[in-house]
Motif scaffolding. Structure first.
Motif, PDB file in Angstrom:
ATOM      1  N   ASP A   5      53.172  44.625  71.648  1.00 20.32           N
ATOM      2  CA  ASP A   5      54.036  43.537  71.280  1.00 20.32           C
ATOM      3  C   ASP A   5      55.443  44.072  70.677  1.00 20.32           C
ATOM      4  O   ASP A   5      56.571  43.264  70.713  1.00 20.32           O
ATOM      5  CB  ASP A   5      53.592  42.447  70.313  1.00 20.32           C
ATOM      6  N   SER A  15      67.498  44.403  75.128  1.00 19.36           N
ATOM      7  CA  SER A  15      68.687  43.924  74.603  1.00 19.36           C
ATOM      8  C   SER A  15      69.872  44.878  74.616  1.00 19.36           C
ATOM      9  O   SER A  15      71.025  44.334  74.944  1.00 19.36           O
ATOM     10  CB  SER A  15      68.342  43.110  73.459  1.00 19.36           C
ATOM     11  N   GLU A  24      64.432  44.557  60.542  1.00 19.11           N
ATOM     12  CA  GLU A  24      63.606  45.080  61.804  1.00 19.11           C
ATOM     13  C   GLU A  24      64.445  46.392  61.990  1.00 19.11           C
ATOM     14  O   GLU A  24      65.460  46.637  62.302  1.00 19.11           O
ATOM     15  CB  GLU A  24      63.723  44.205  62.767  1.00 19.11           C
ATOM     16  N   ASP A  51      67.044  36.538  64.208  1.00 21.91           N
ATOM     17  CA  ASP A  51      67.019  38.132  63.919  1.00 21.91           C
ATOM     18  C   ASP A  51      68.440  38.721  64.490  1.00 21.91           C
ATOM     19  O   ASP A  51      68.144  39.679  65.263  1.00 21.91           O
ATOM     20  CB  ASP A  51      65.844  38.485  64.542  1.00 21.91           C
TER      21      ASP A  51
END
Ligand code: TMP
Length: 244
Positions: free
Chosen positions: A201, A104, A94, A133
């Motif tokens: 999203d 984060s 990602e 992830d």
């Protein structure tokens, strides 16, 4: 819908989308669900029109990026919830780009959310649900065999170009692109293309005037008005792109 005729067996079901085979081996159908998850699926829910909005927003953005010379997997919108795309092998990385401190990174580095980054921050995460992830670095990606150092340079360049185009597009829609995540894929003829989706999203979008969050953080943080926020992003993008 004539295009539904070509849909065949389900190939994969993810948290927010389902992939179906078609009669063409190099083409697949992406179906956008209303399901929403957060924090590695520890939080689950769904909200009205999410699938339709993410499909519609992704279509608008991918058509725009294609026009600007970015190769993507997108072929065409089929209906409210489905789009036809080129079949690719998703690179299990990602690529997260951060223009503002949020989420984060704010937590990890003890920084206040909302500050503009002096330098664009690129994070990469290993796409592996069982591990949640995890954030990795280039050496990890090479060690895992996900990419070579040379390929990573190309992928960061590709990501940076997309960031420049998206910052401008969202700015015209009165939105700050705080951060976003993309996924890249390799086609059968070895072309690197933008895959997956770009939607509220996968982006943090803040109203330029009020700072209001118009993205999935409304779901993650129980802020309410989730569906309305996705509609707002769609309406604004549509207006900007129709005027181009
Ligand atoms: P983060 O602050 O949680 O690391 O998220 C950074 C950006 O990446 C944010 O715009 C949301 C997006 N993102 C995804 O699209 N999928 C994910 O699984 C995660 C964790 C983040």
């Amino acid at each position: 819908m004539q295009f539904n005729m070509i849909k065949k067996e389900q190939l994969y079901e993810g948290k927010a989308k389902i992939i179906y085979a078609t009669e063409q081996p190099e083409e697949v159908v992406v179906y956008f669900k209303d399901d929403a998850t957060a924090f590695n699926a520890q939080k689950r829910g769904s909200f009205a029109d999410k699938g339709e909005m993410n499909n519609a927003i992704t279509v608008l953005i991918y058509e725009y990026l294609e026009k600007q010379g970015i190769p993507t997997h997108f072929i065409q919108k089929l209906n409210e919830r489905e789009q036809l795309v080129r079949k690719v092998e998703i690179i299990p990385i990602e690529f997260v780009t951060r223009n503002y401190v949020a989420g984060s990174m704010a937590q990890r580095l003890g920084l206040e959310e909302g500050i503009k980054c002096e330098n664009t921050v690129y994070d990469i995460c290993y796409k592996k649900d069982e591990l949640g992830d995890p954030l990795i670095n280039d050496d990890h990606a090479v060690l895992l065999g996900l990419a070579t150092y040379e390929e990573l340079i190309d992928m960061y360049d590709f990501t940076a170009t997309i960031n420049d185009l998206l910052i401008e597009l969202f700015d015209e829609a009165g939105l700050i692109l705080a951060d976003f995540k993309i996924e890249l894929g390799i086609t059968s003829d070895n072309e690197l293309v933008l895959a997956d989706e770009i939607s509220p999203d996968t982006c943090r979008l803040w109203d330029k005037e009020t700072g209001e969050k118009l993205d999935k953080d409304r779901f993650r943080r129980d802020l309410g008005g989730v569906s309305e926020a996705y509609h707002e992003v769609h309406n604004r993008l549509k207006k900007v792109l129709e005027s181009k």
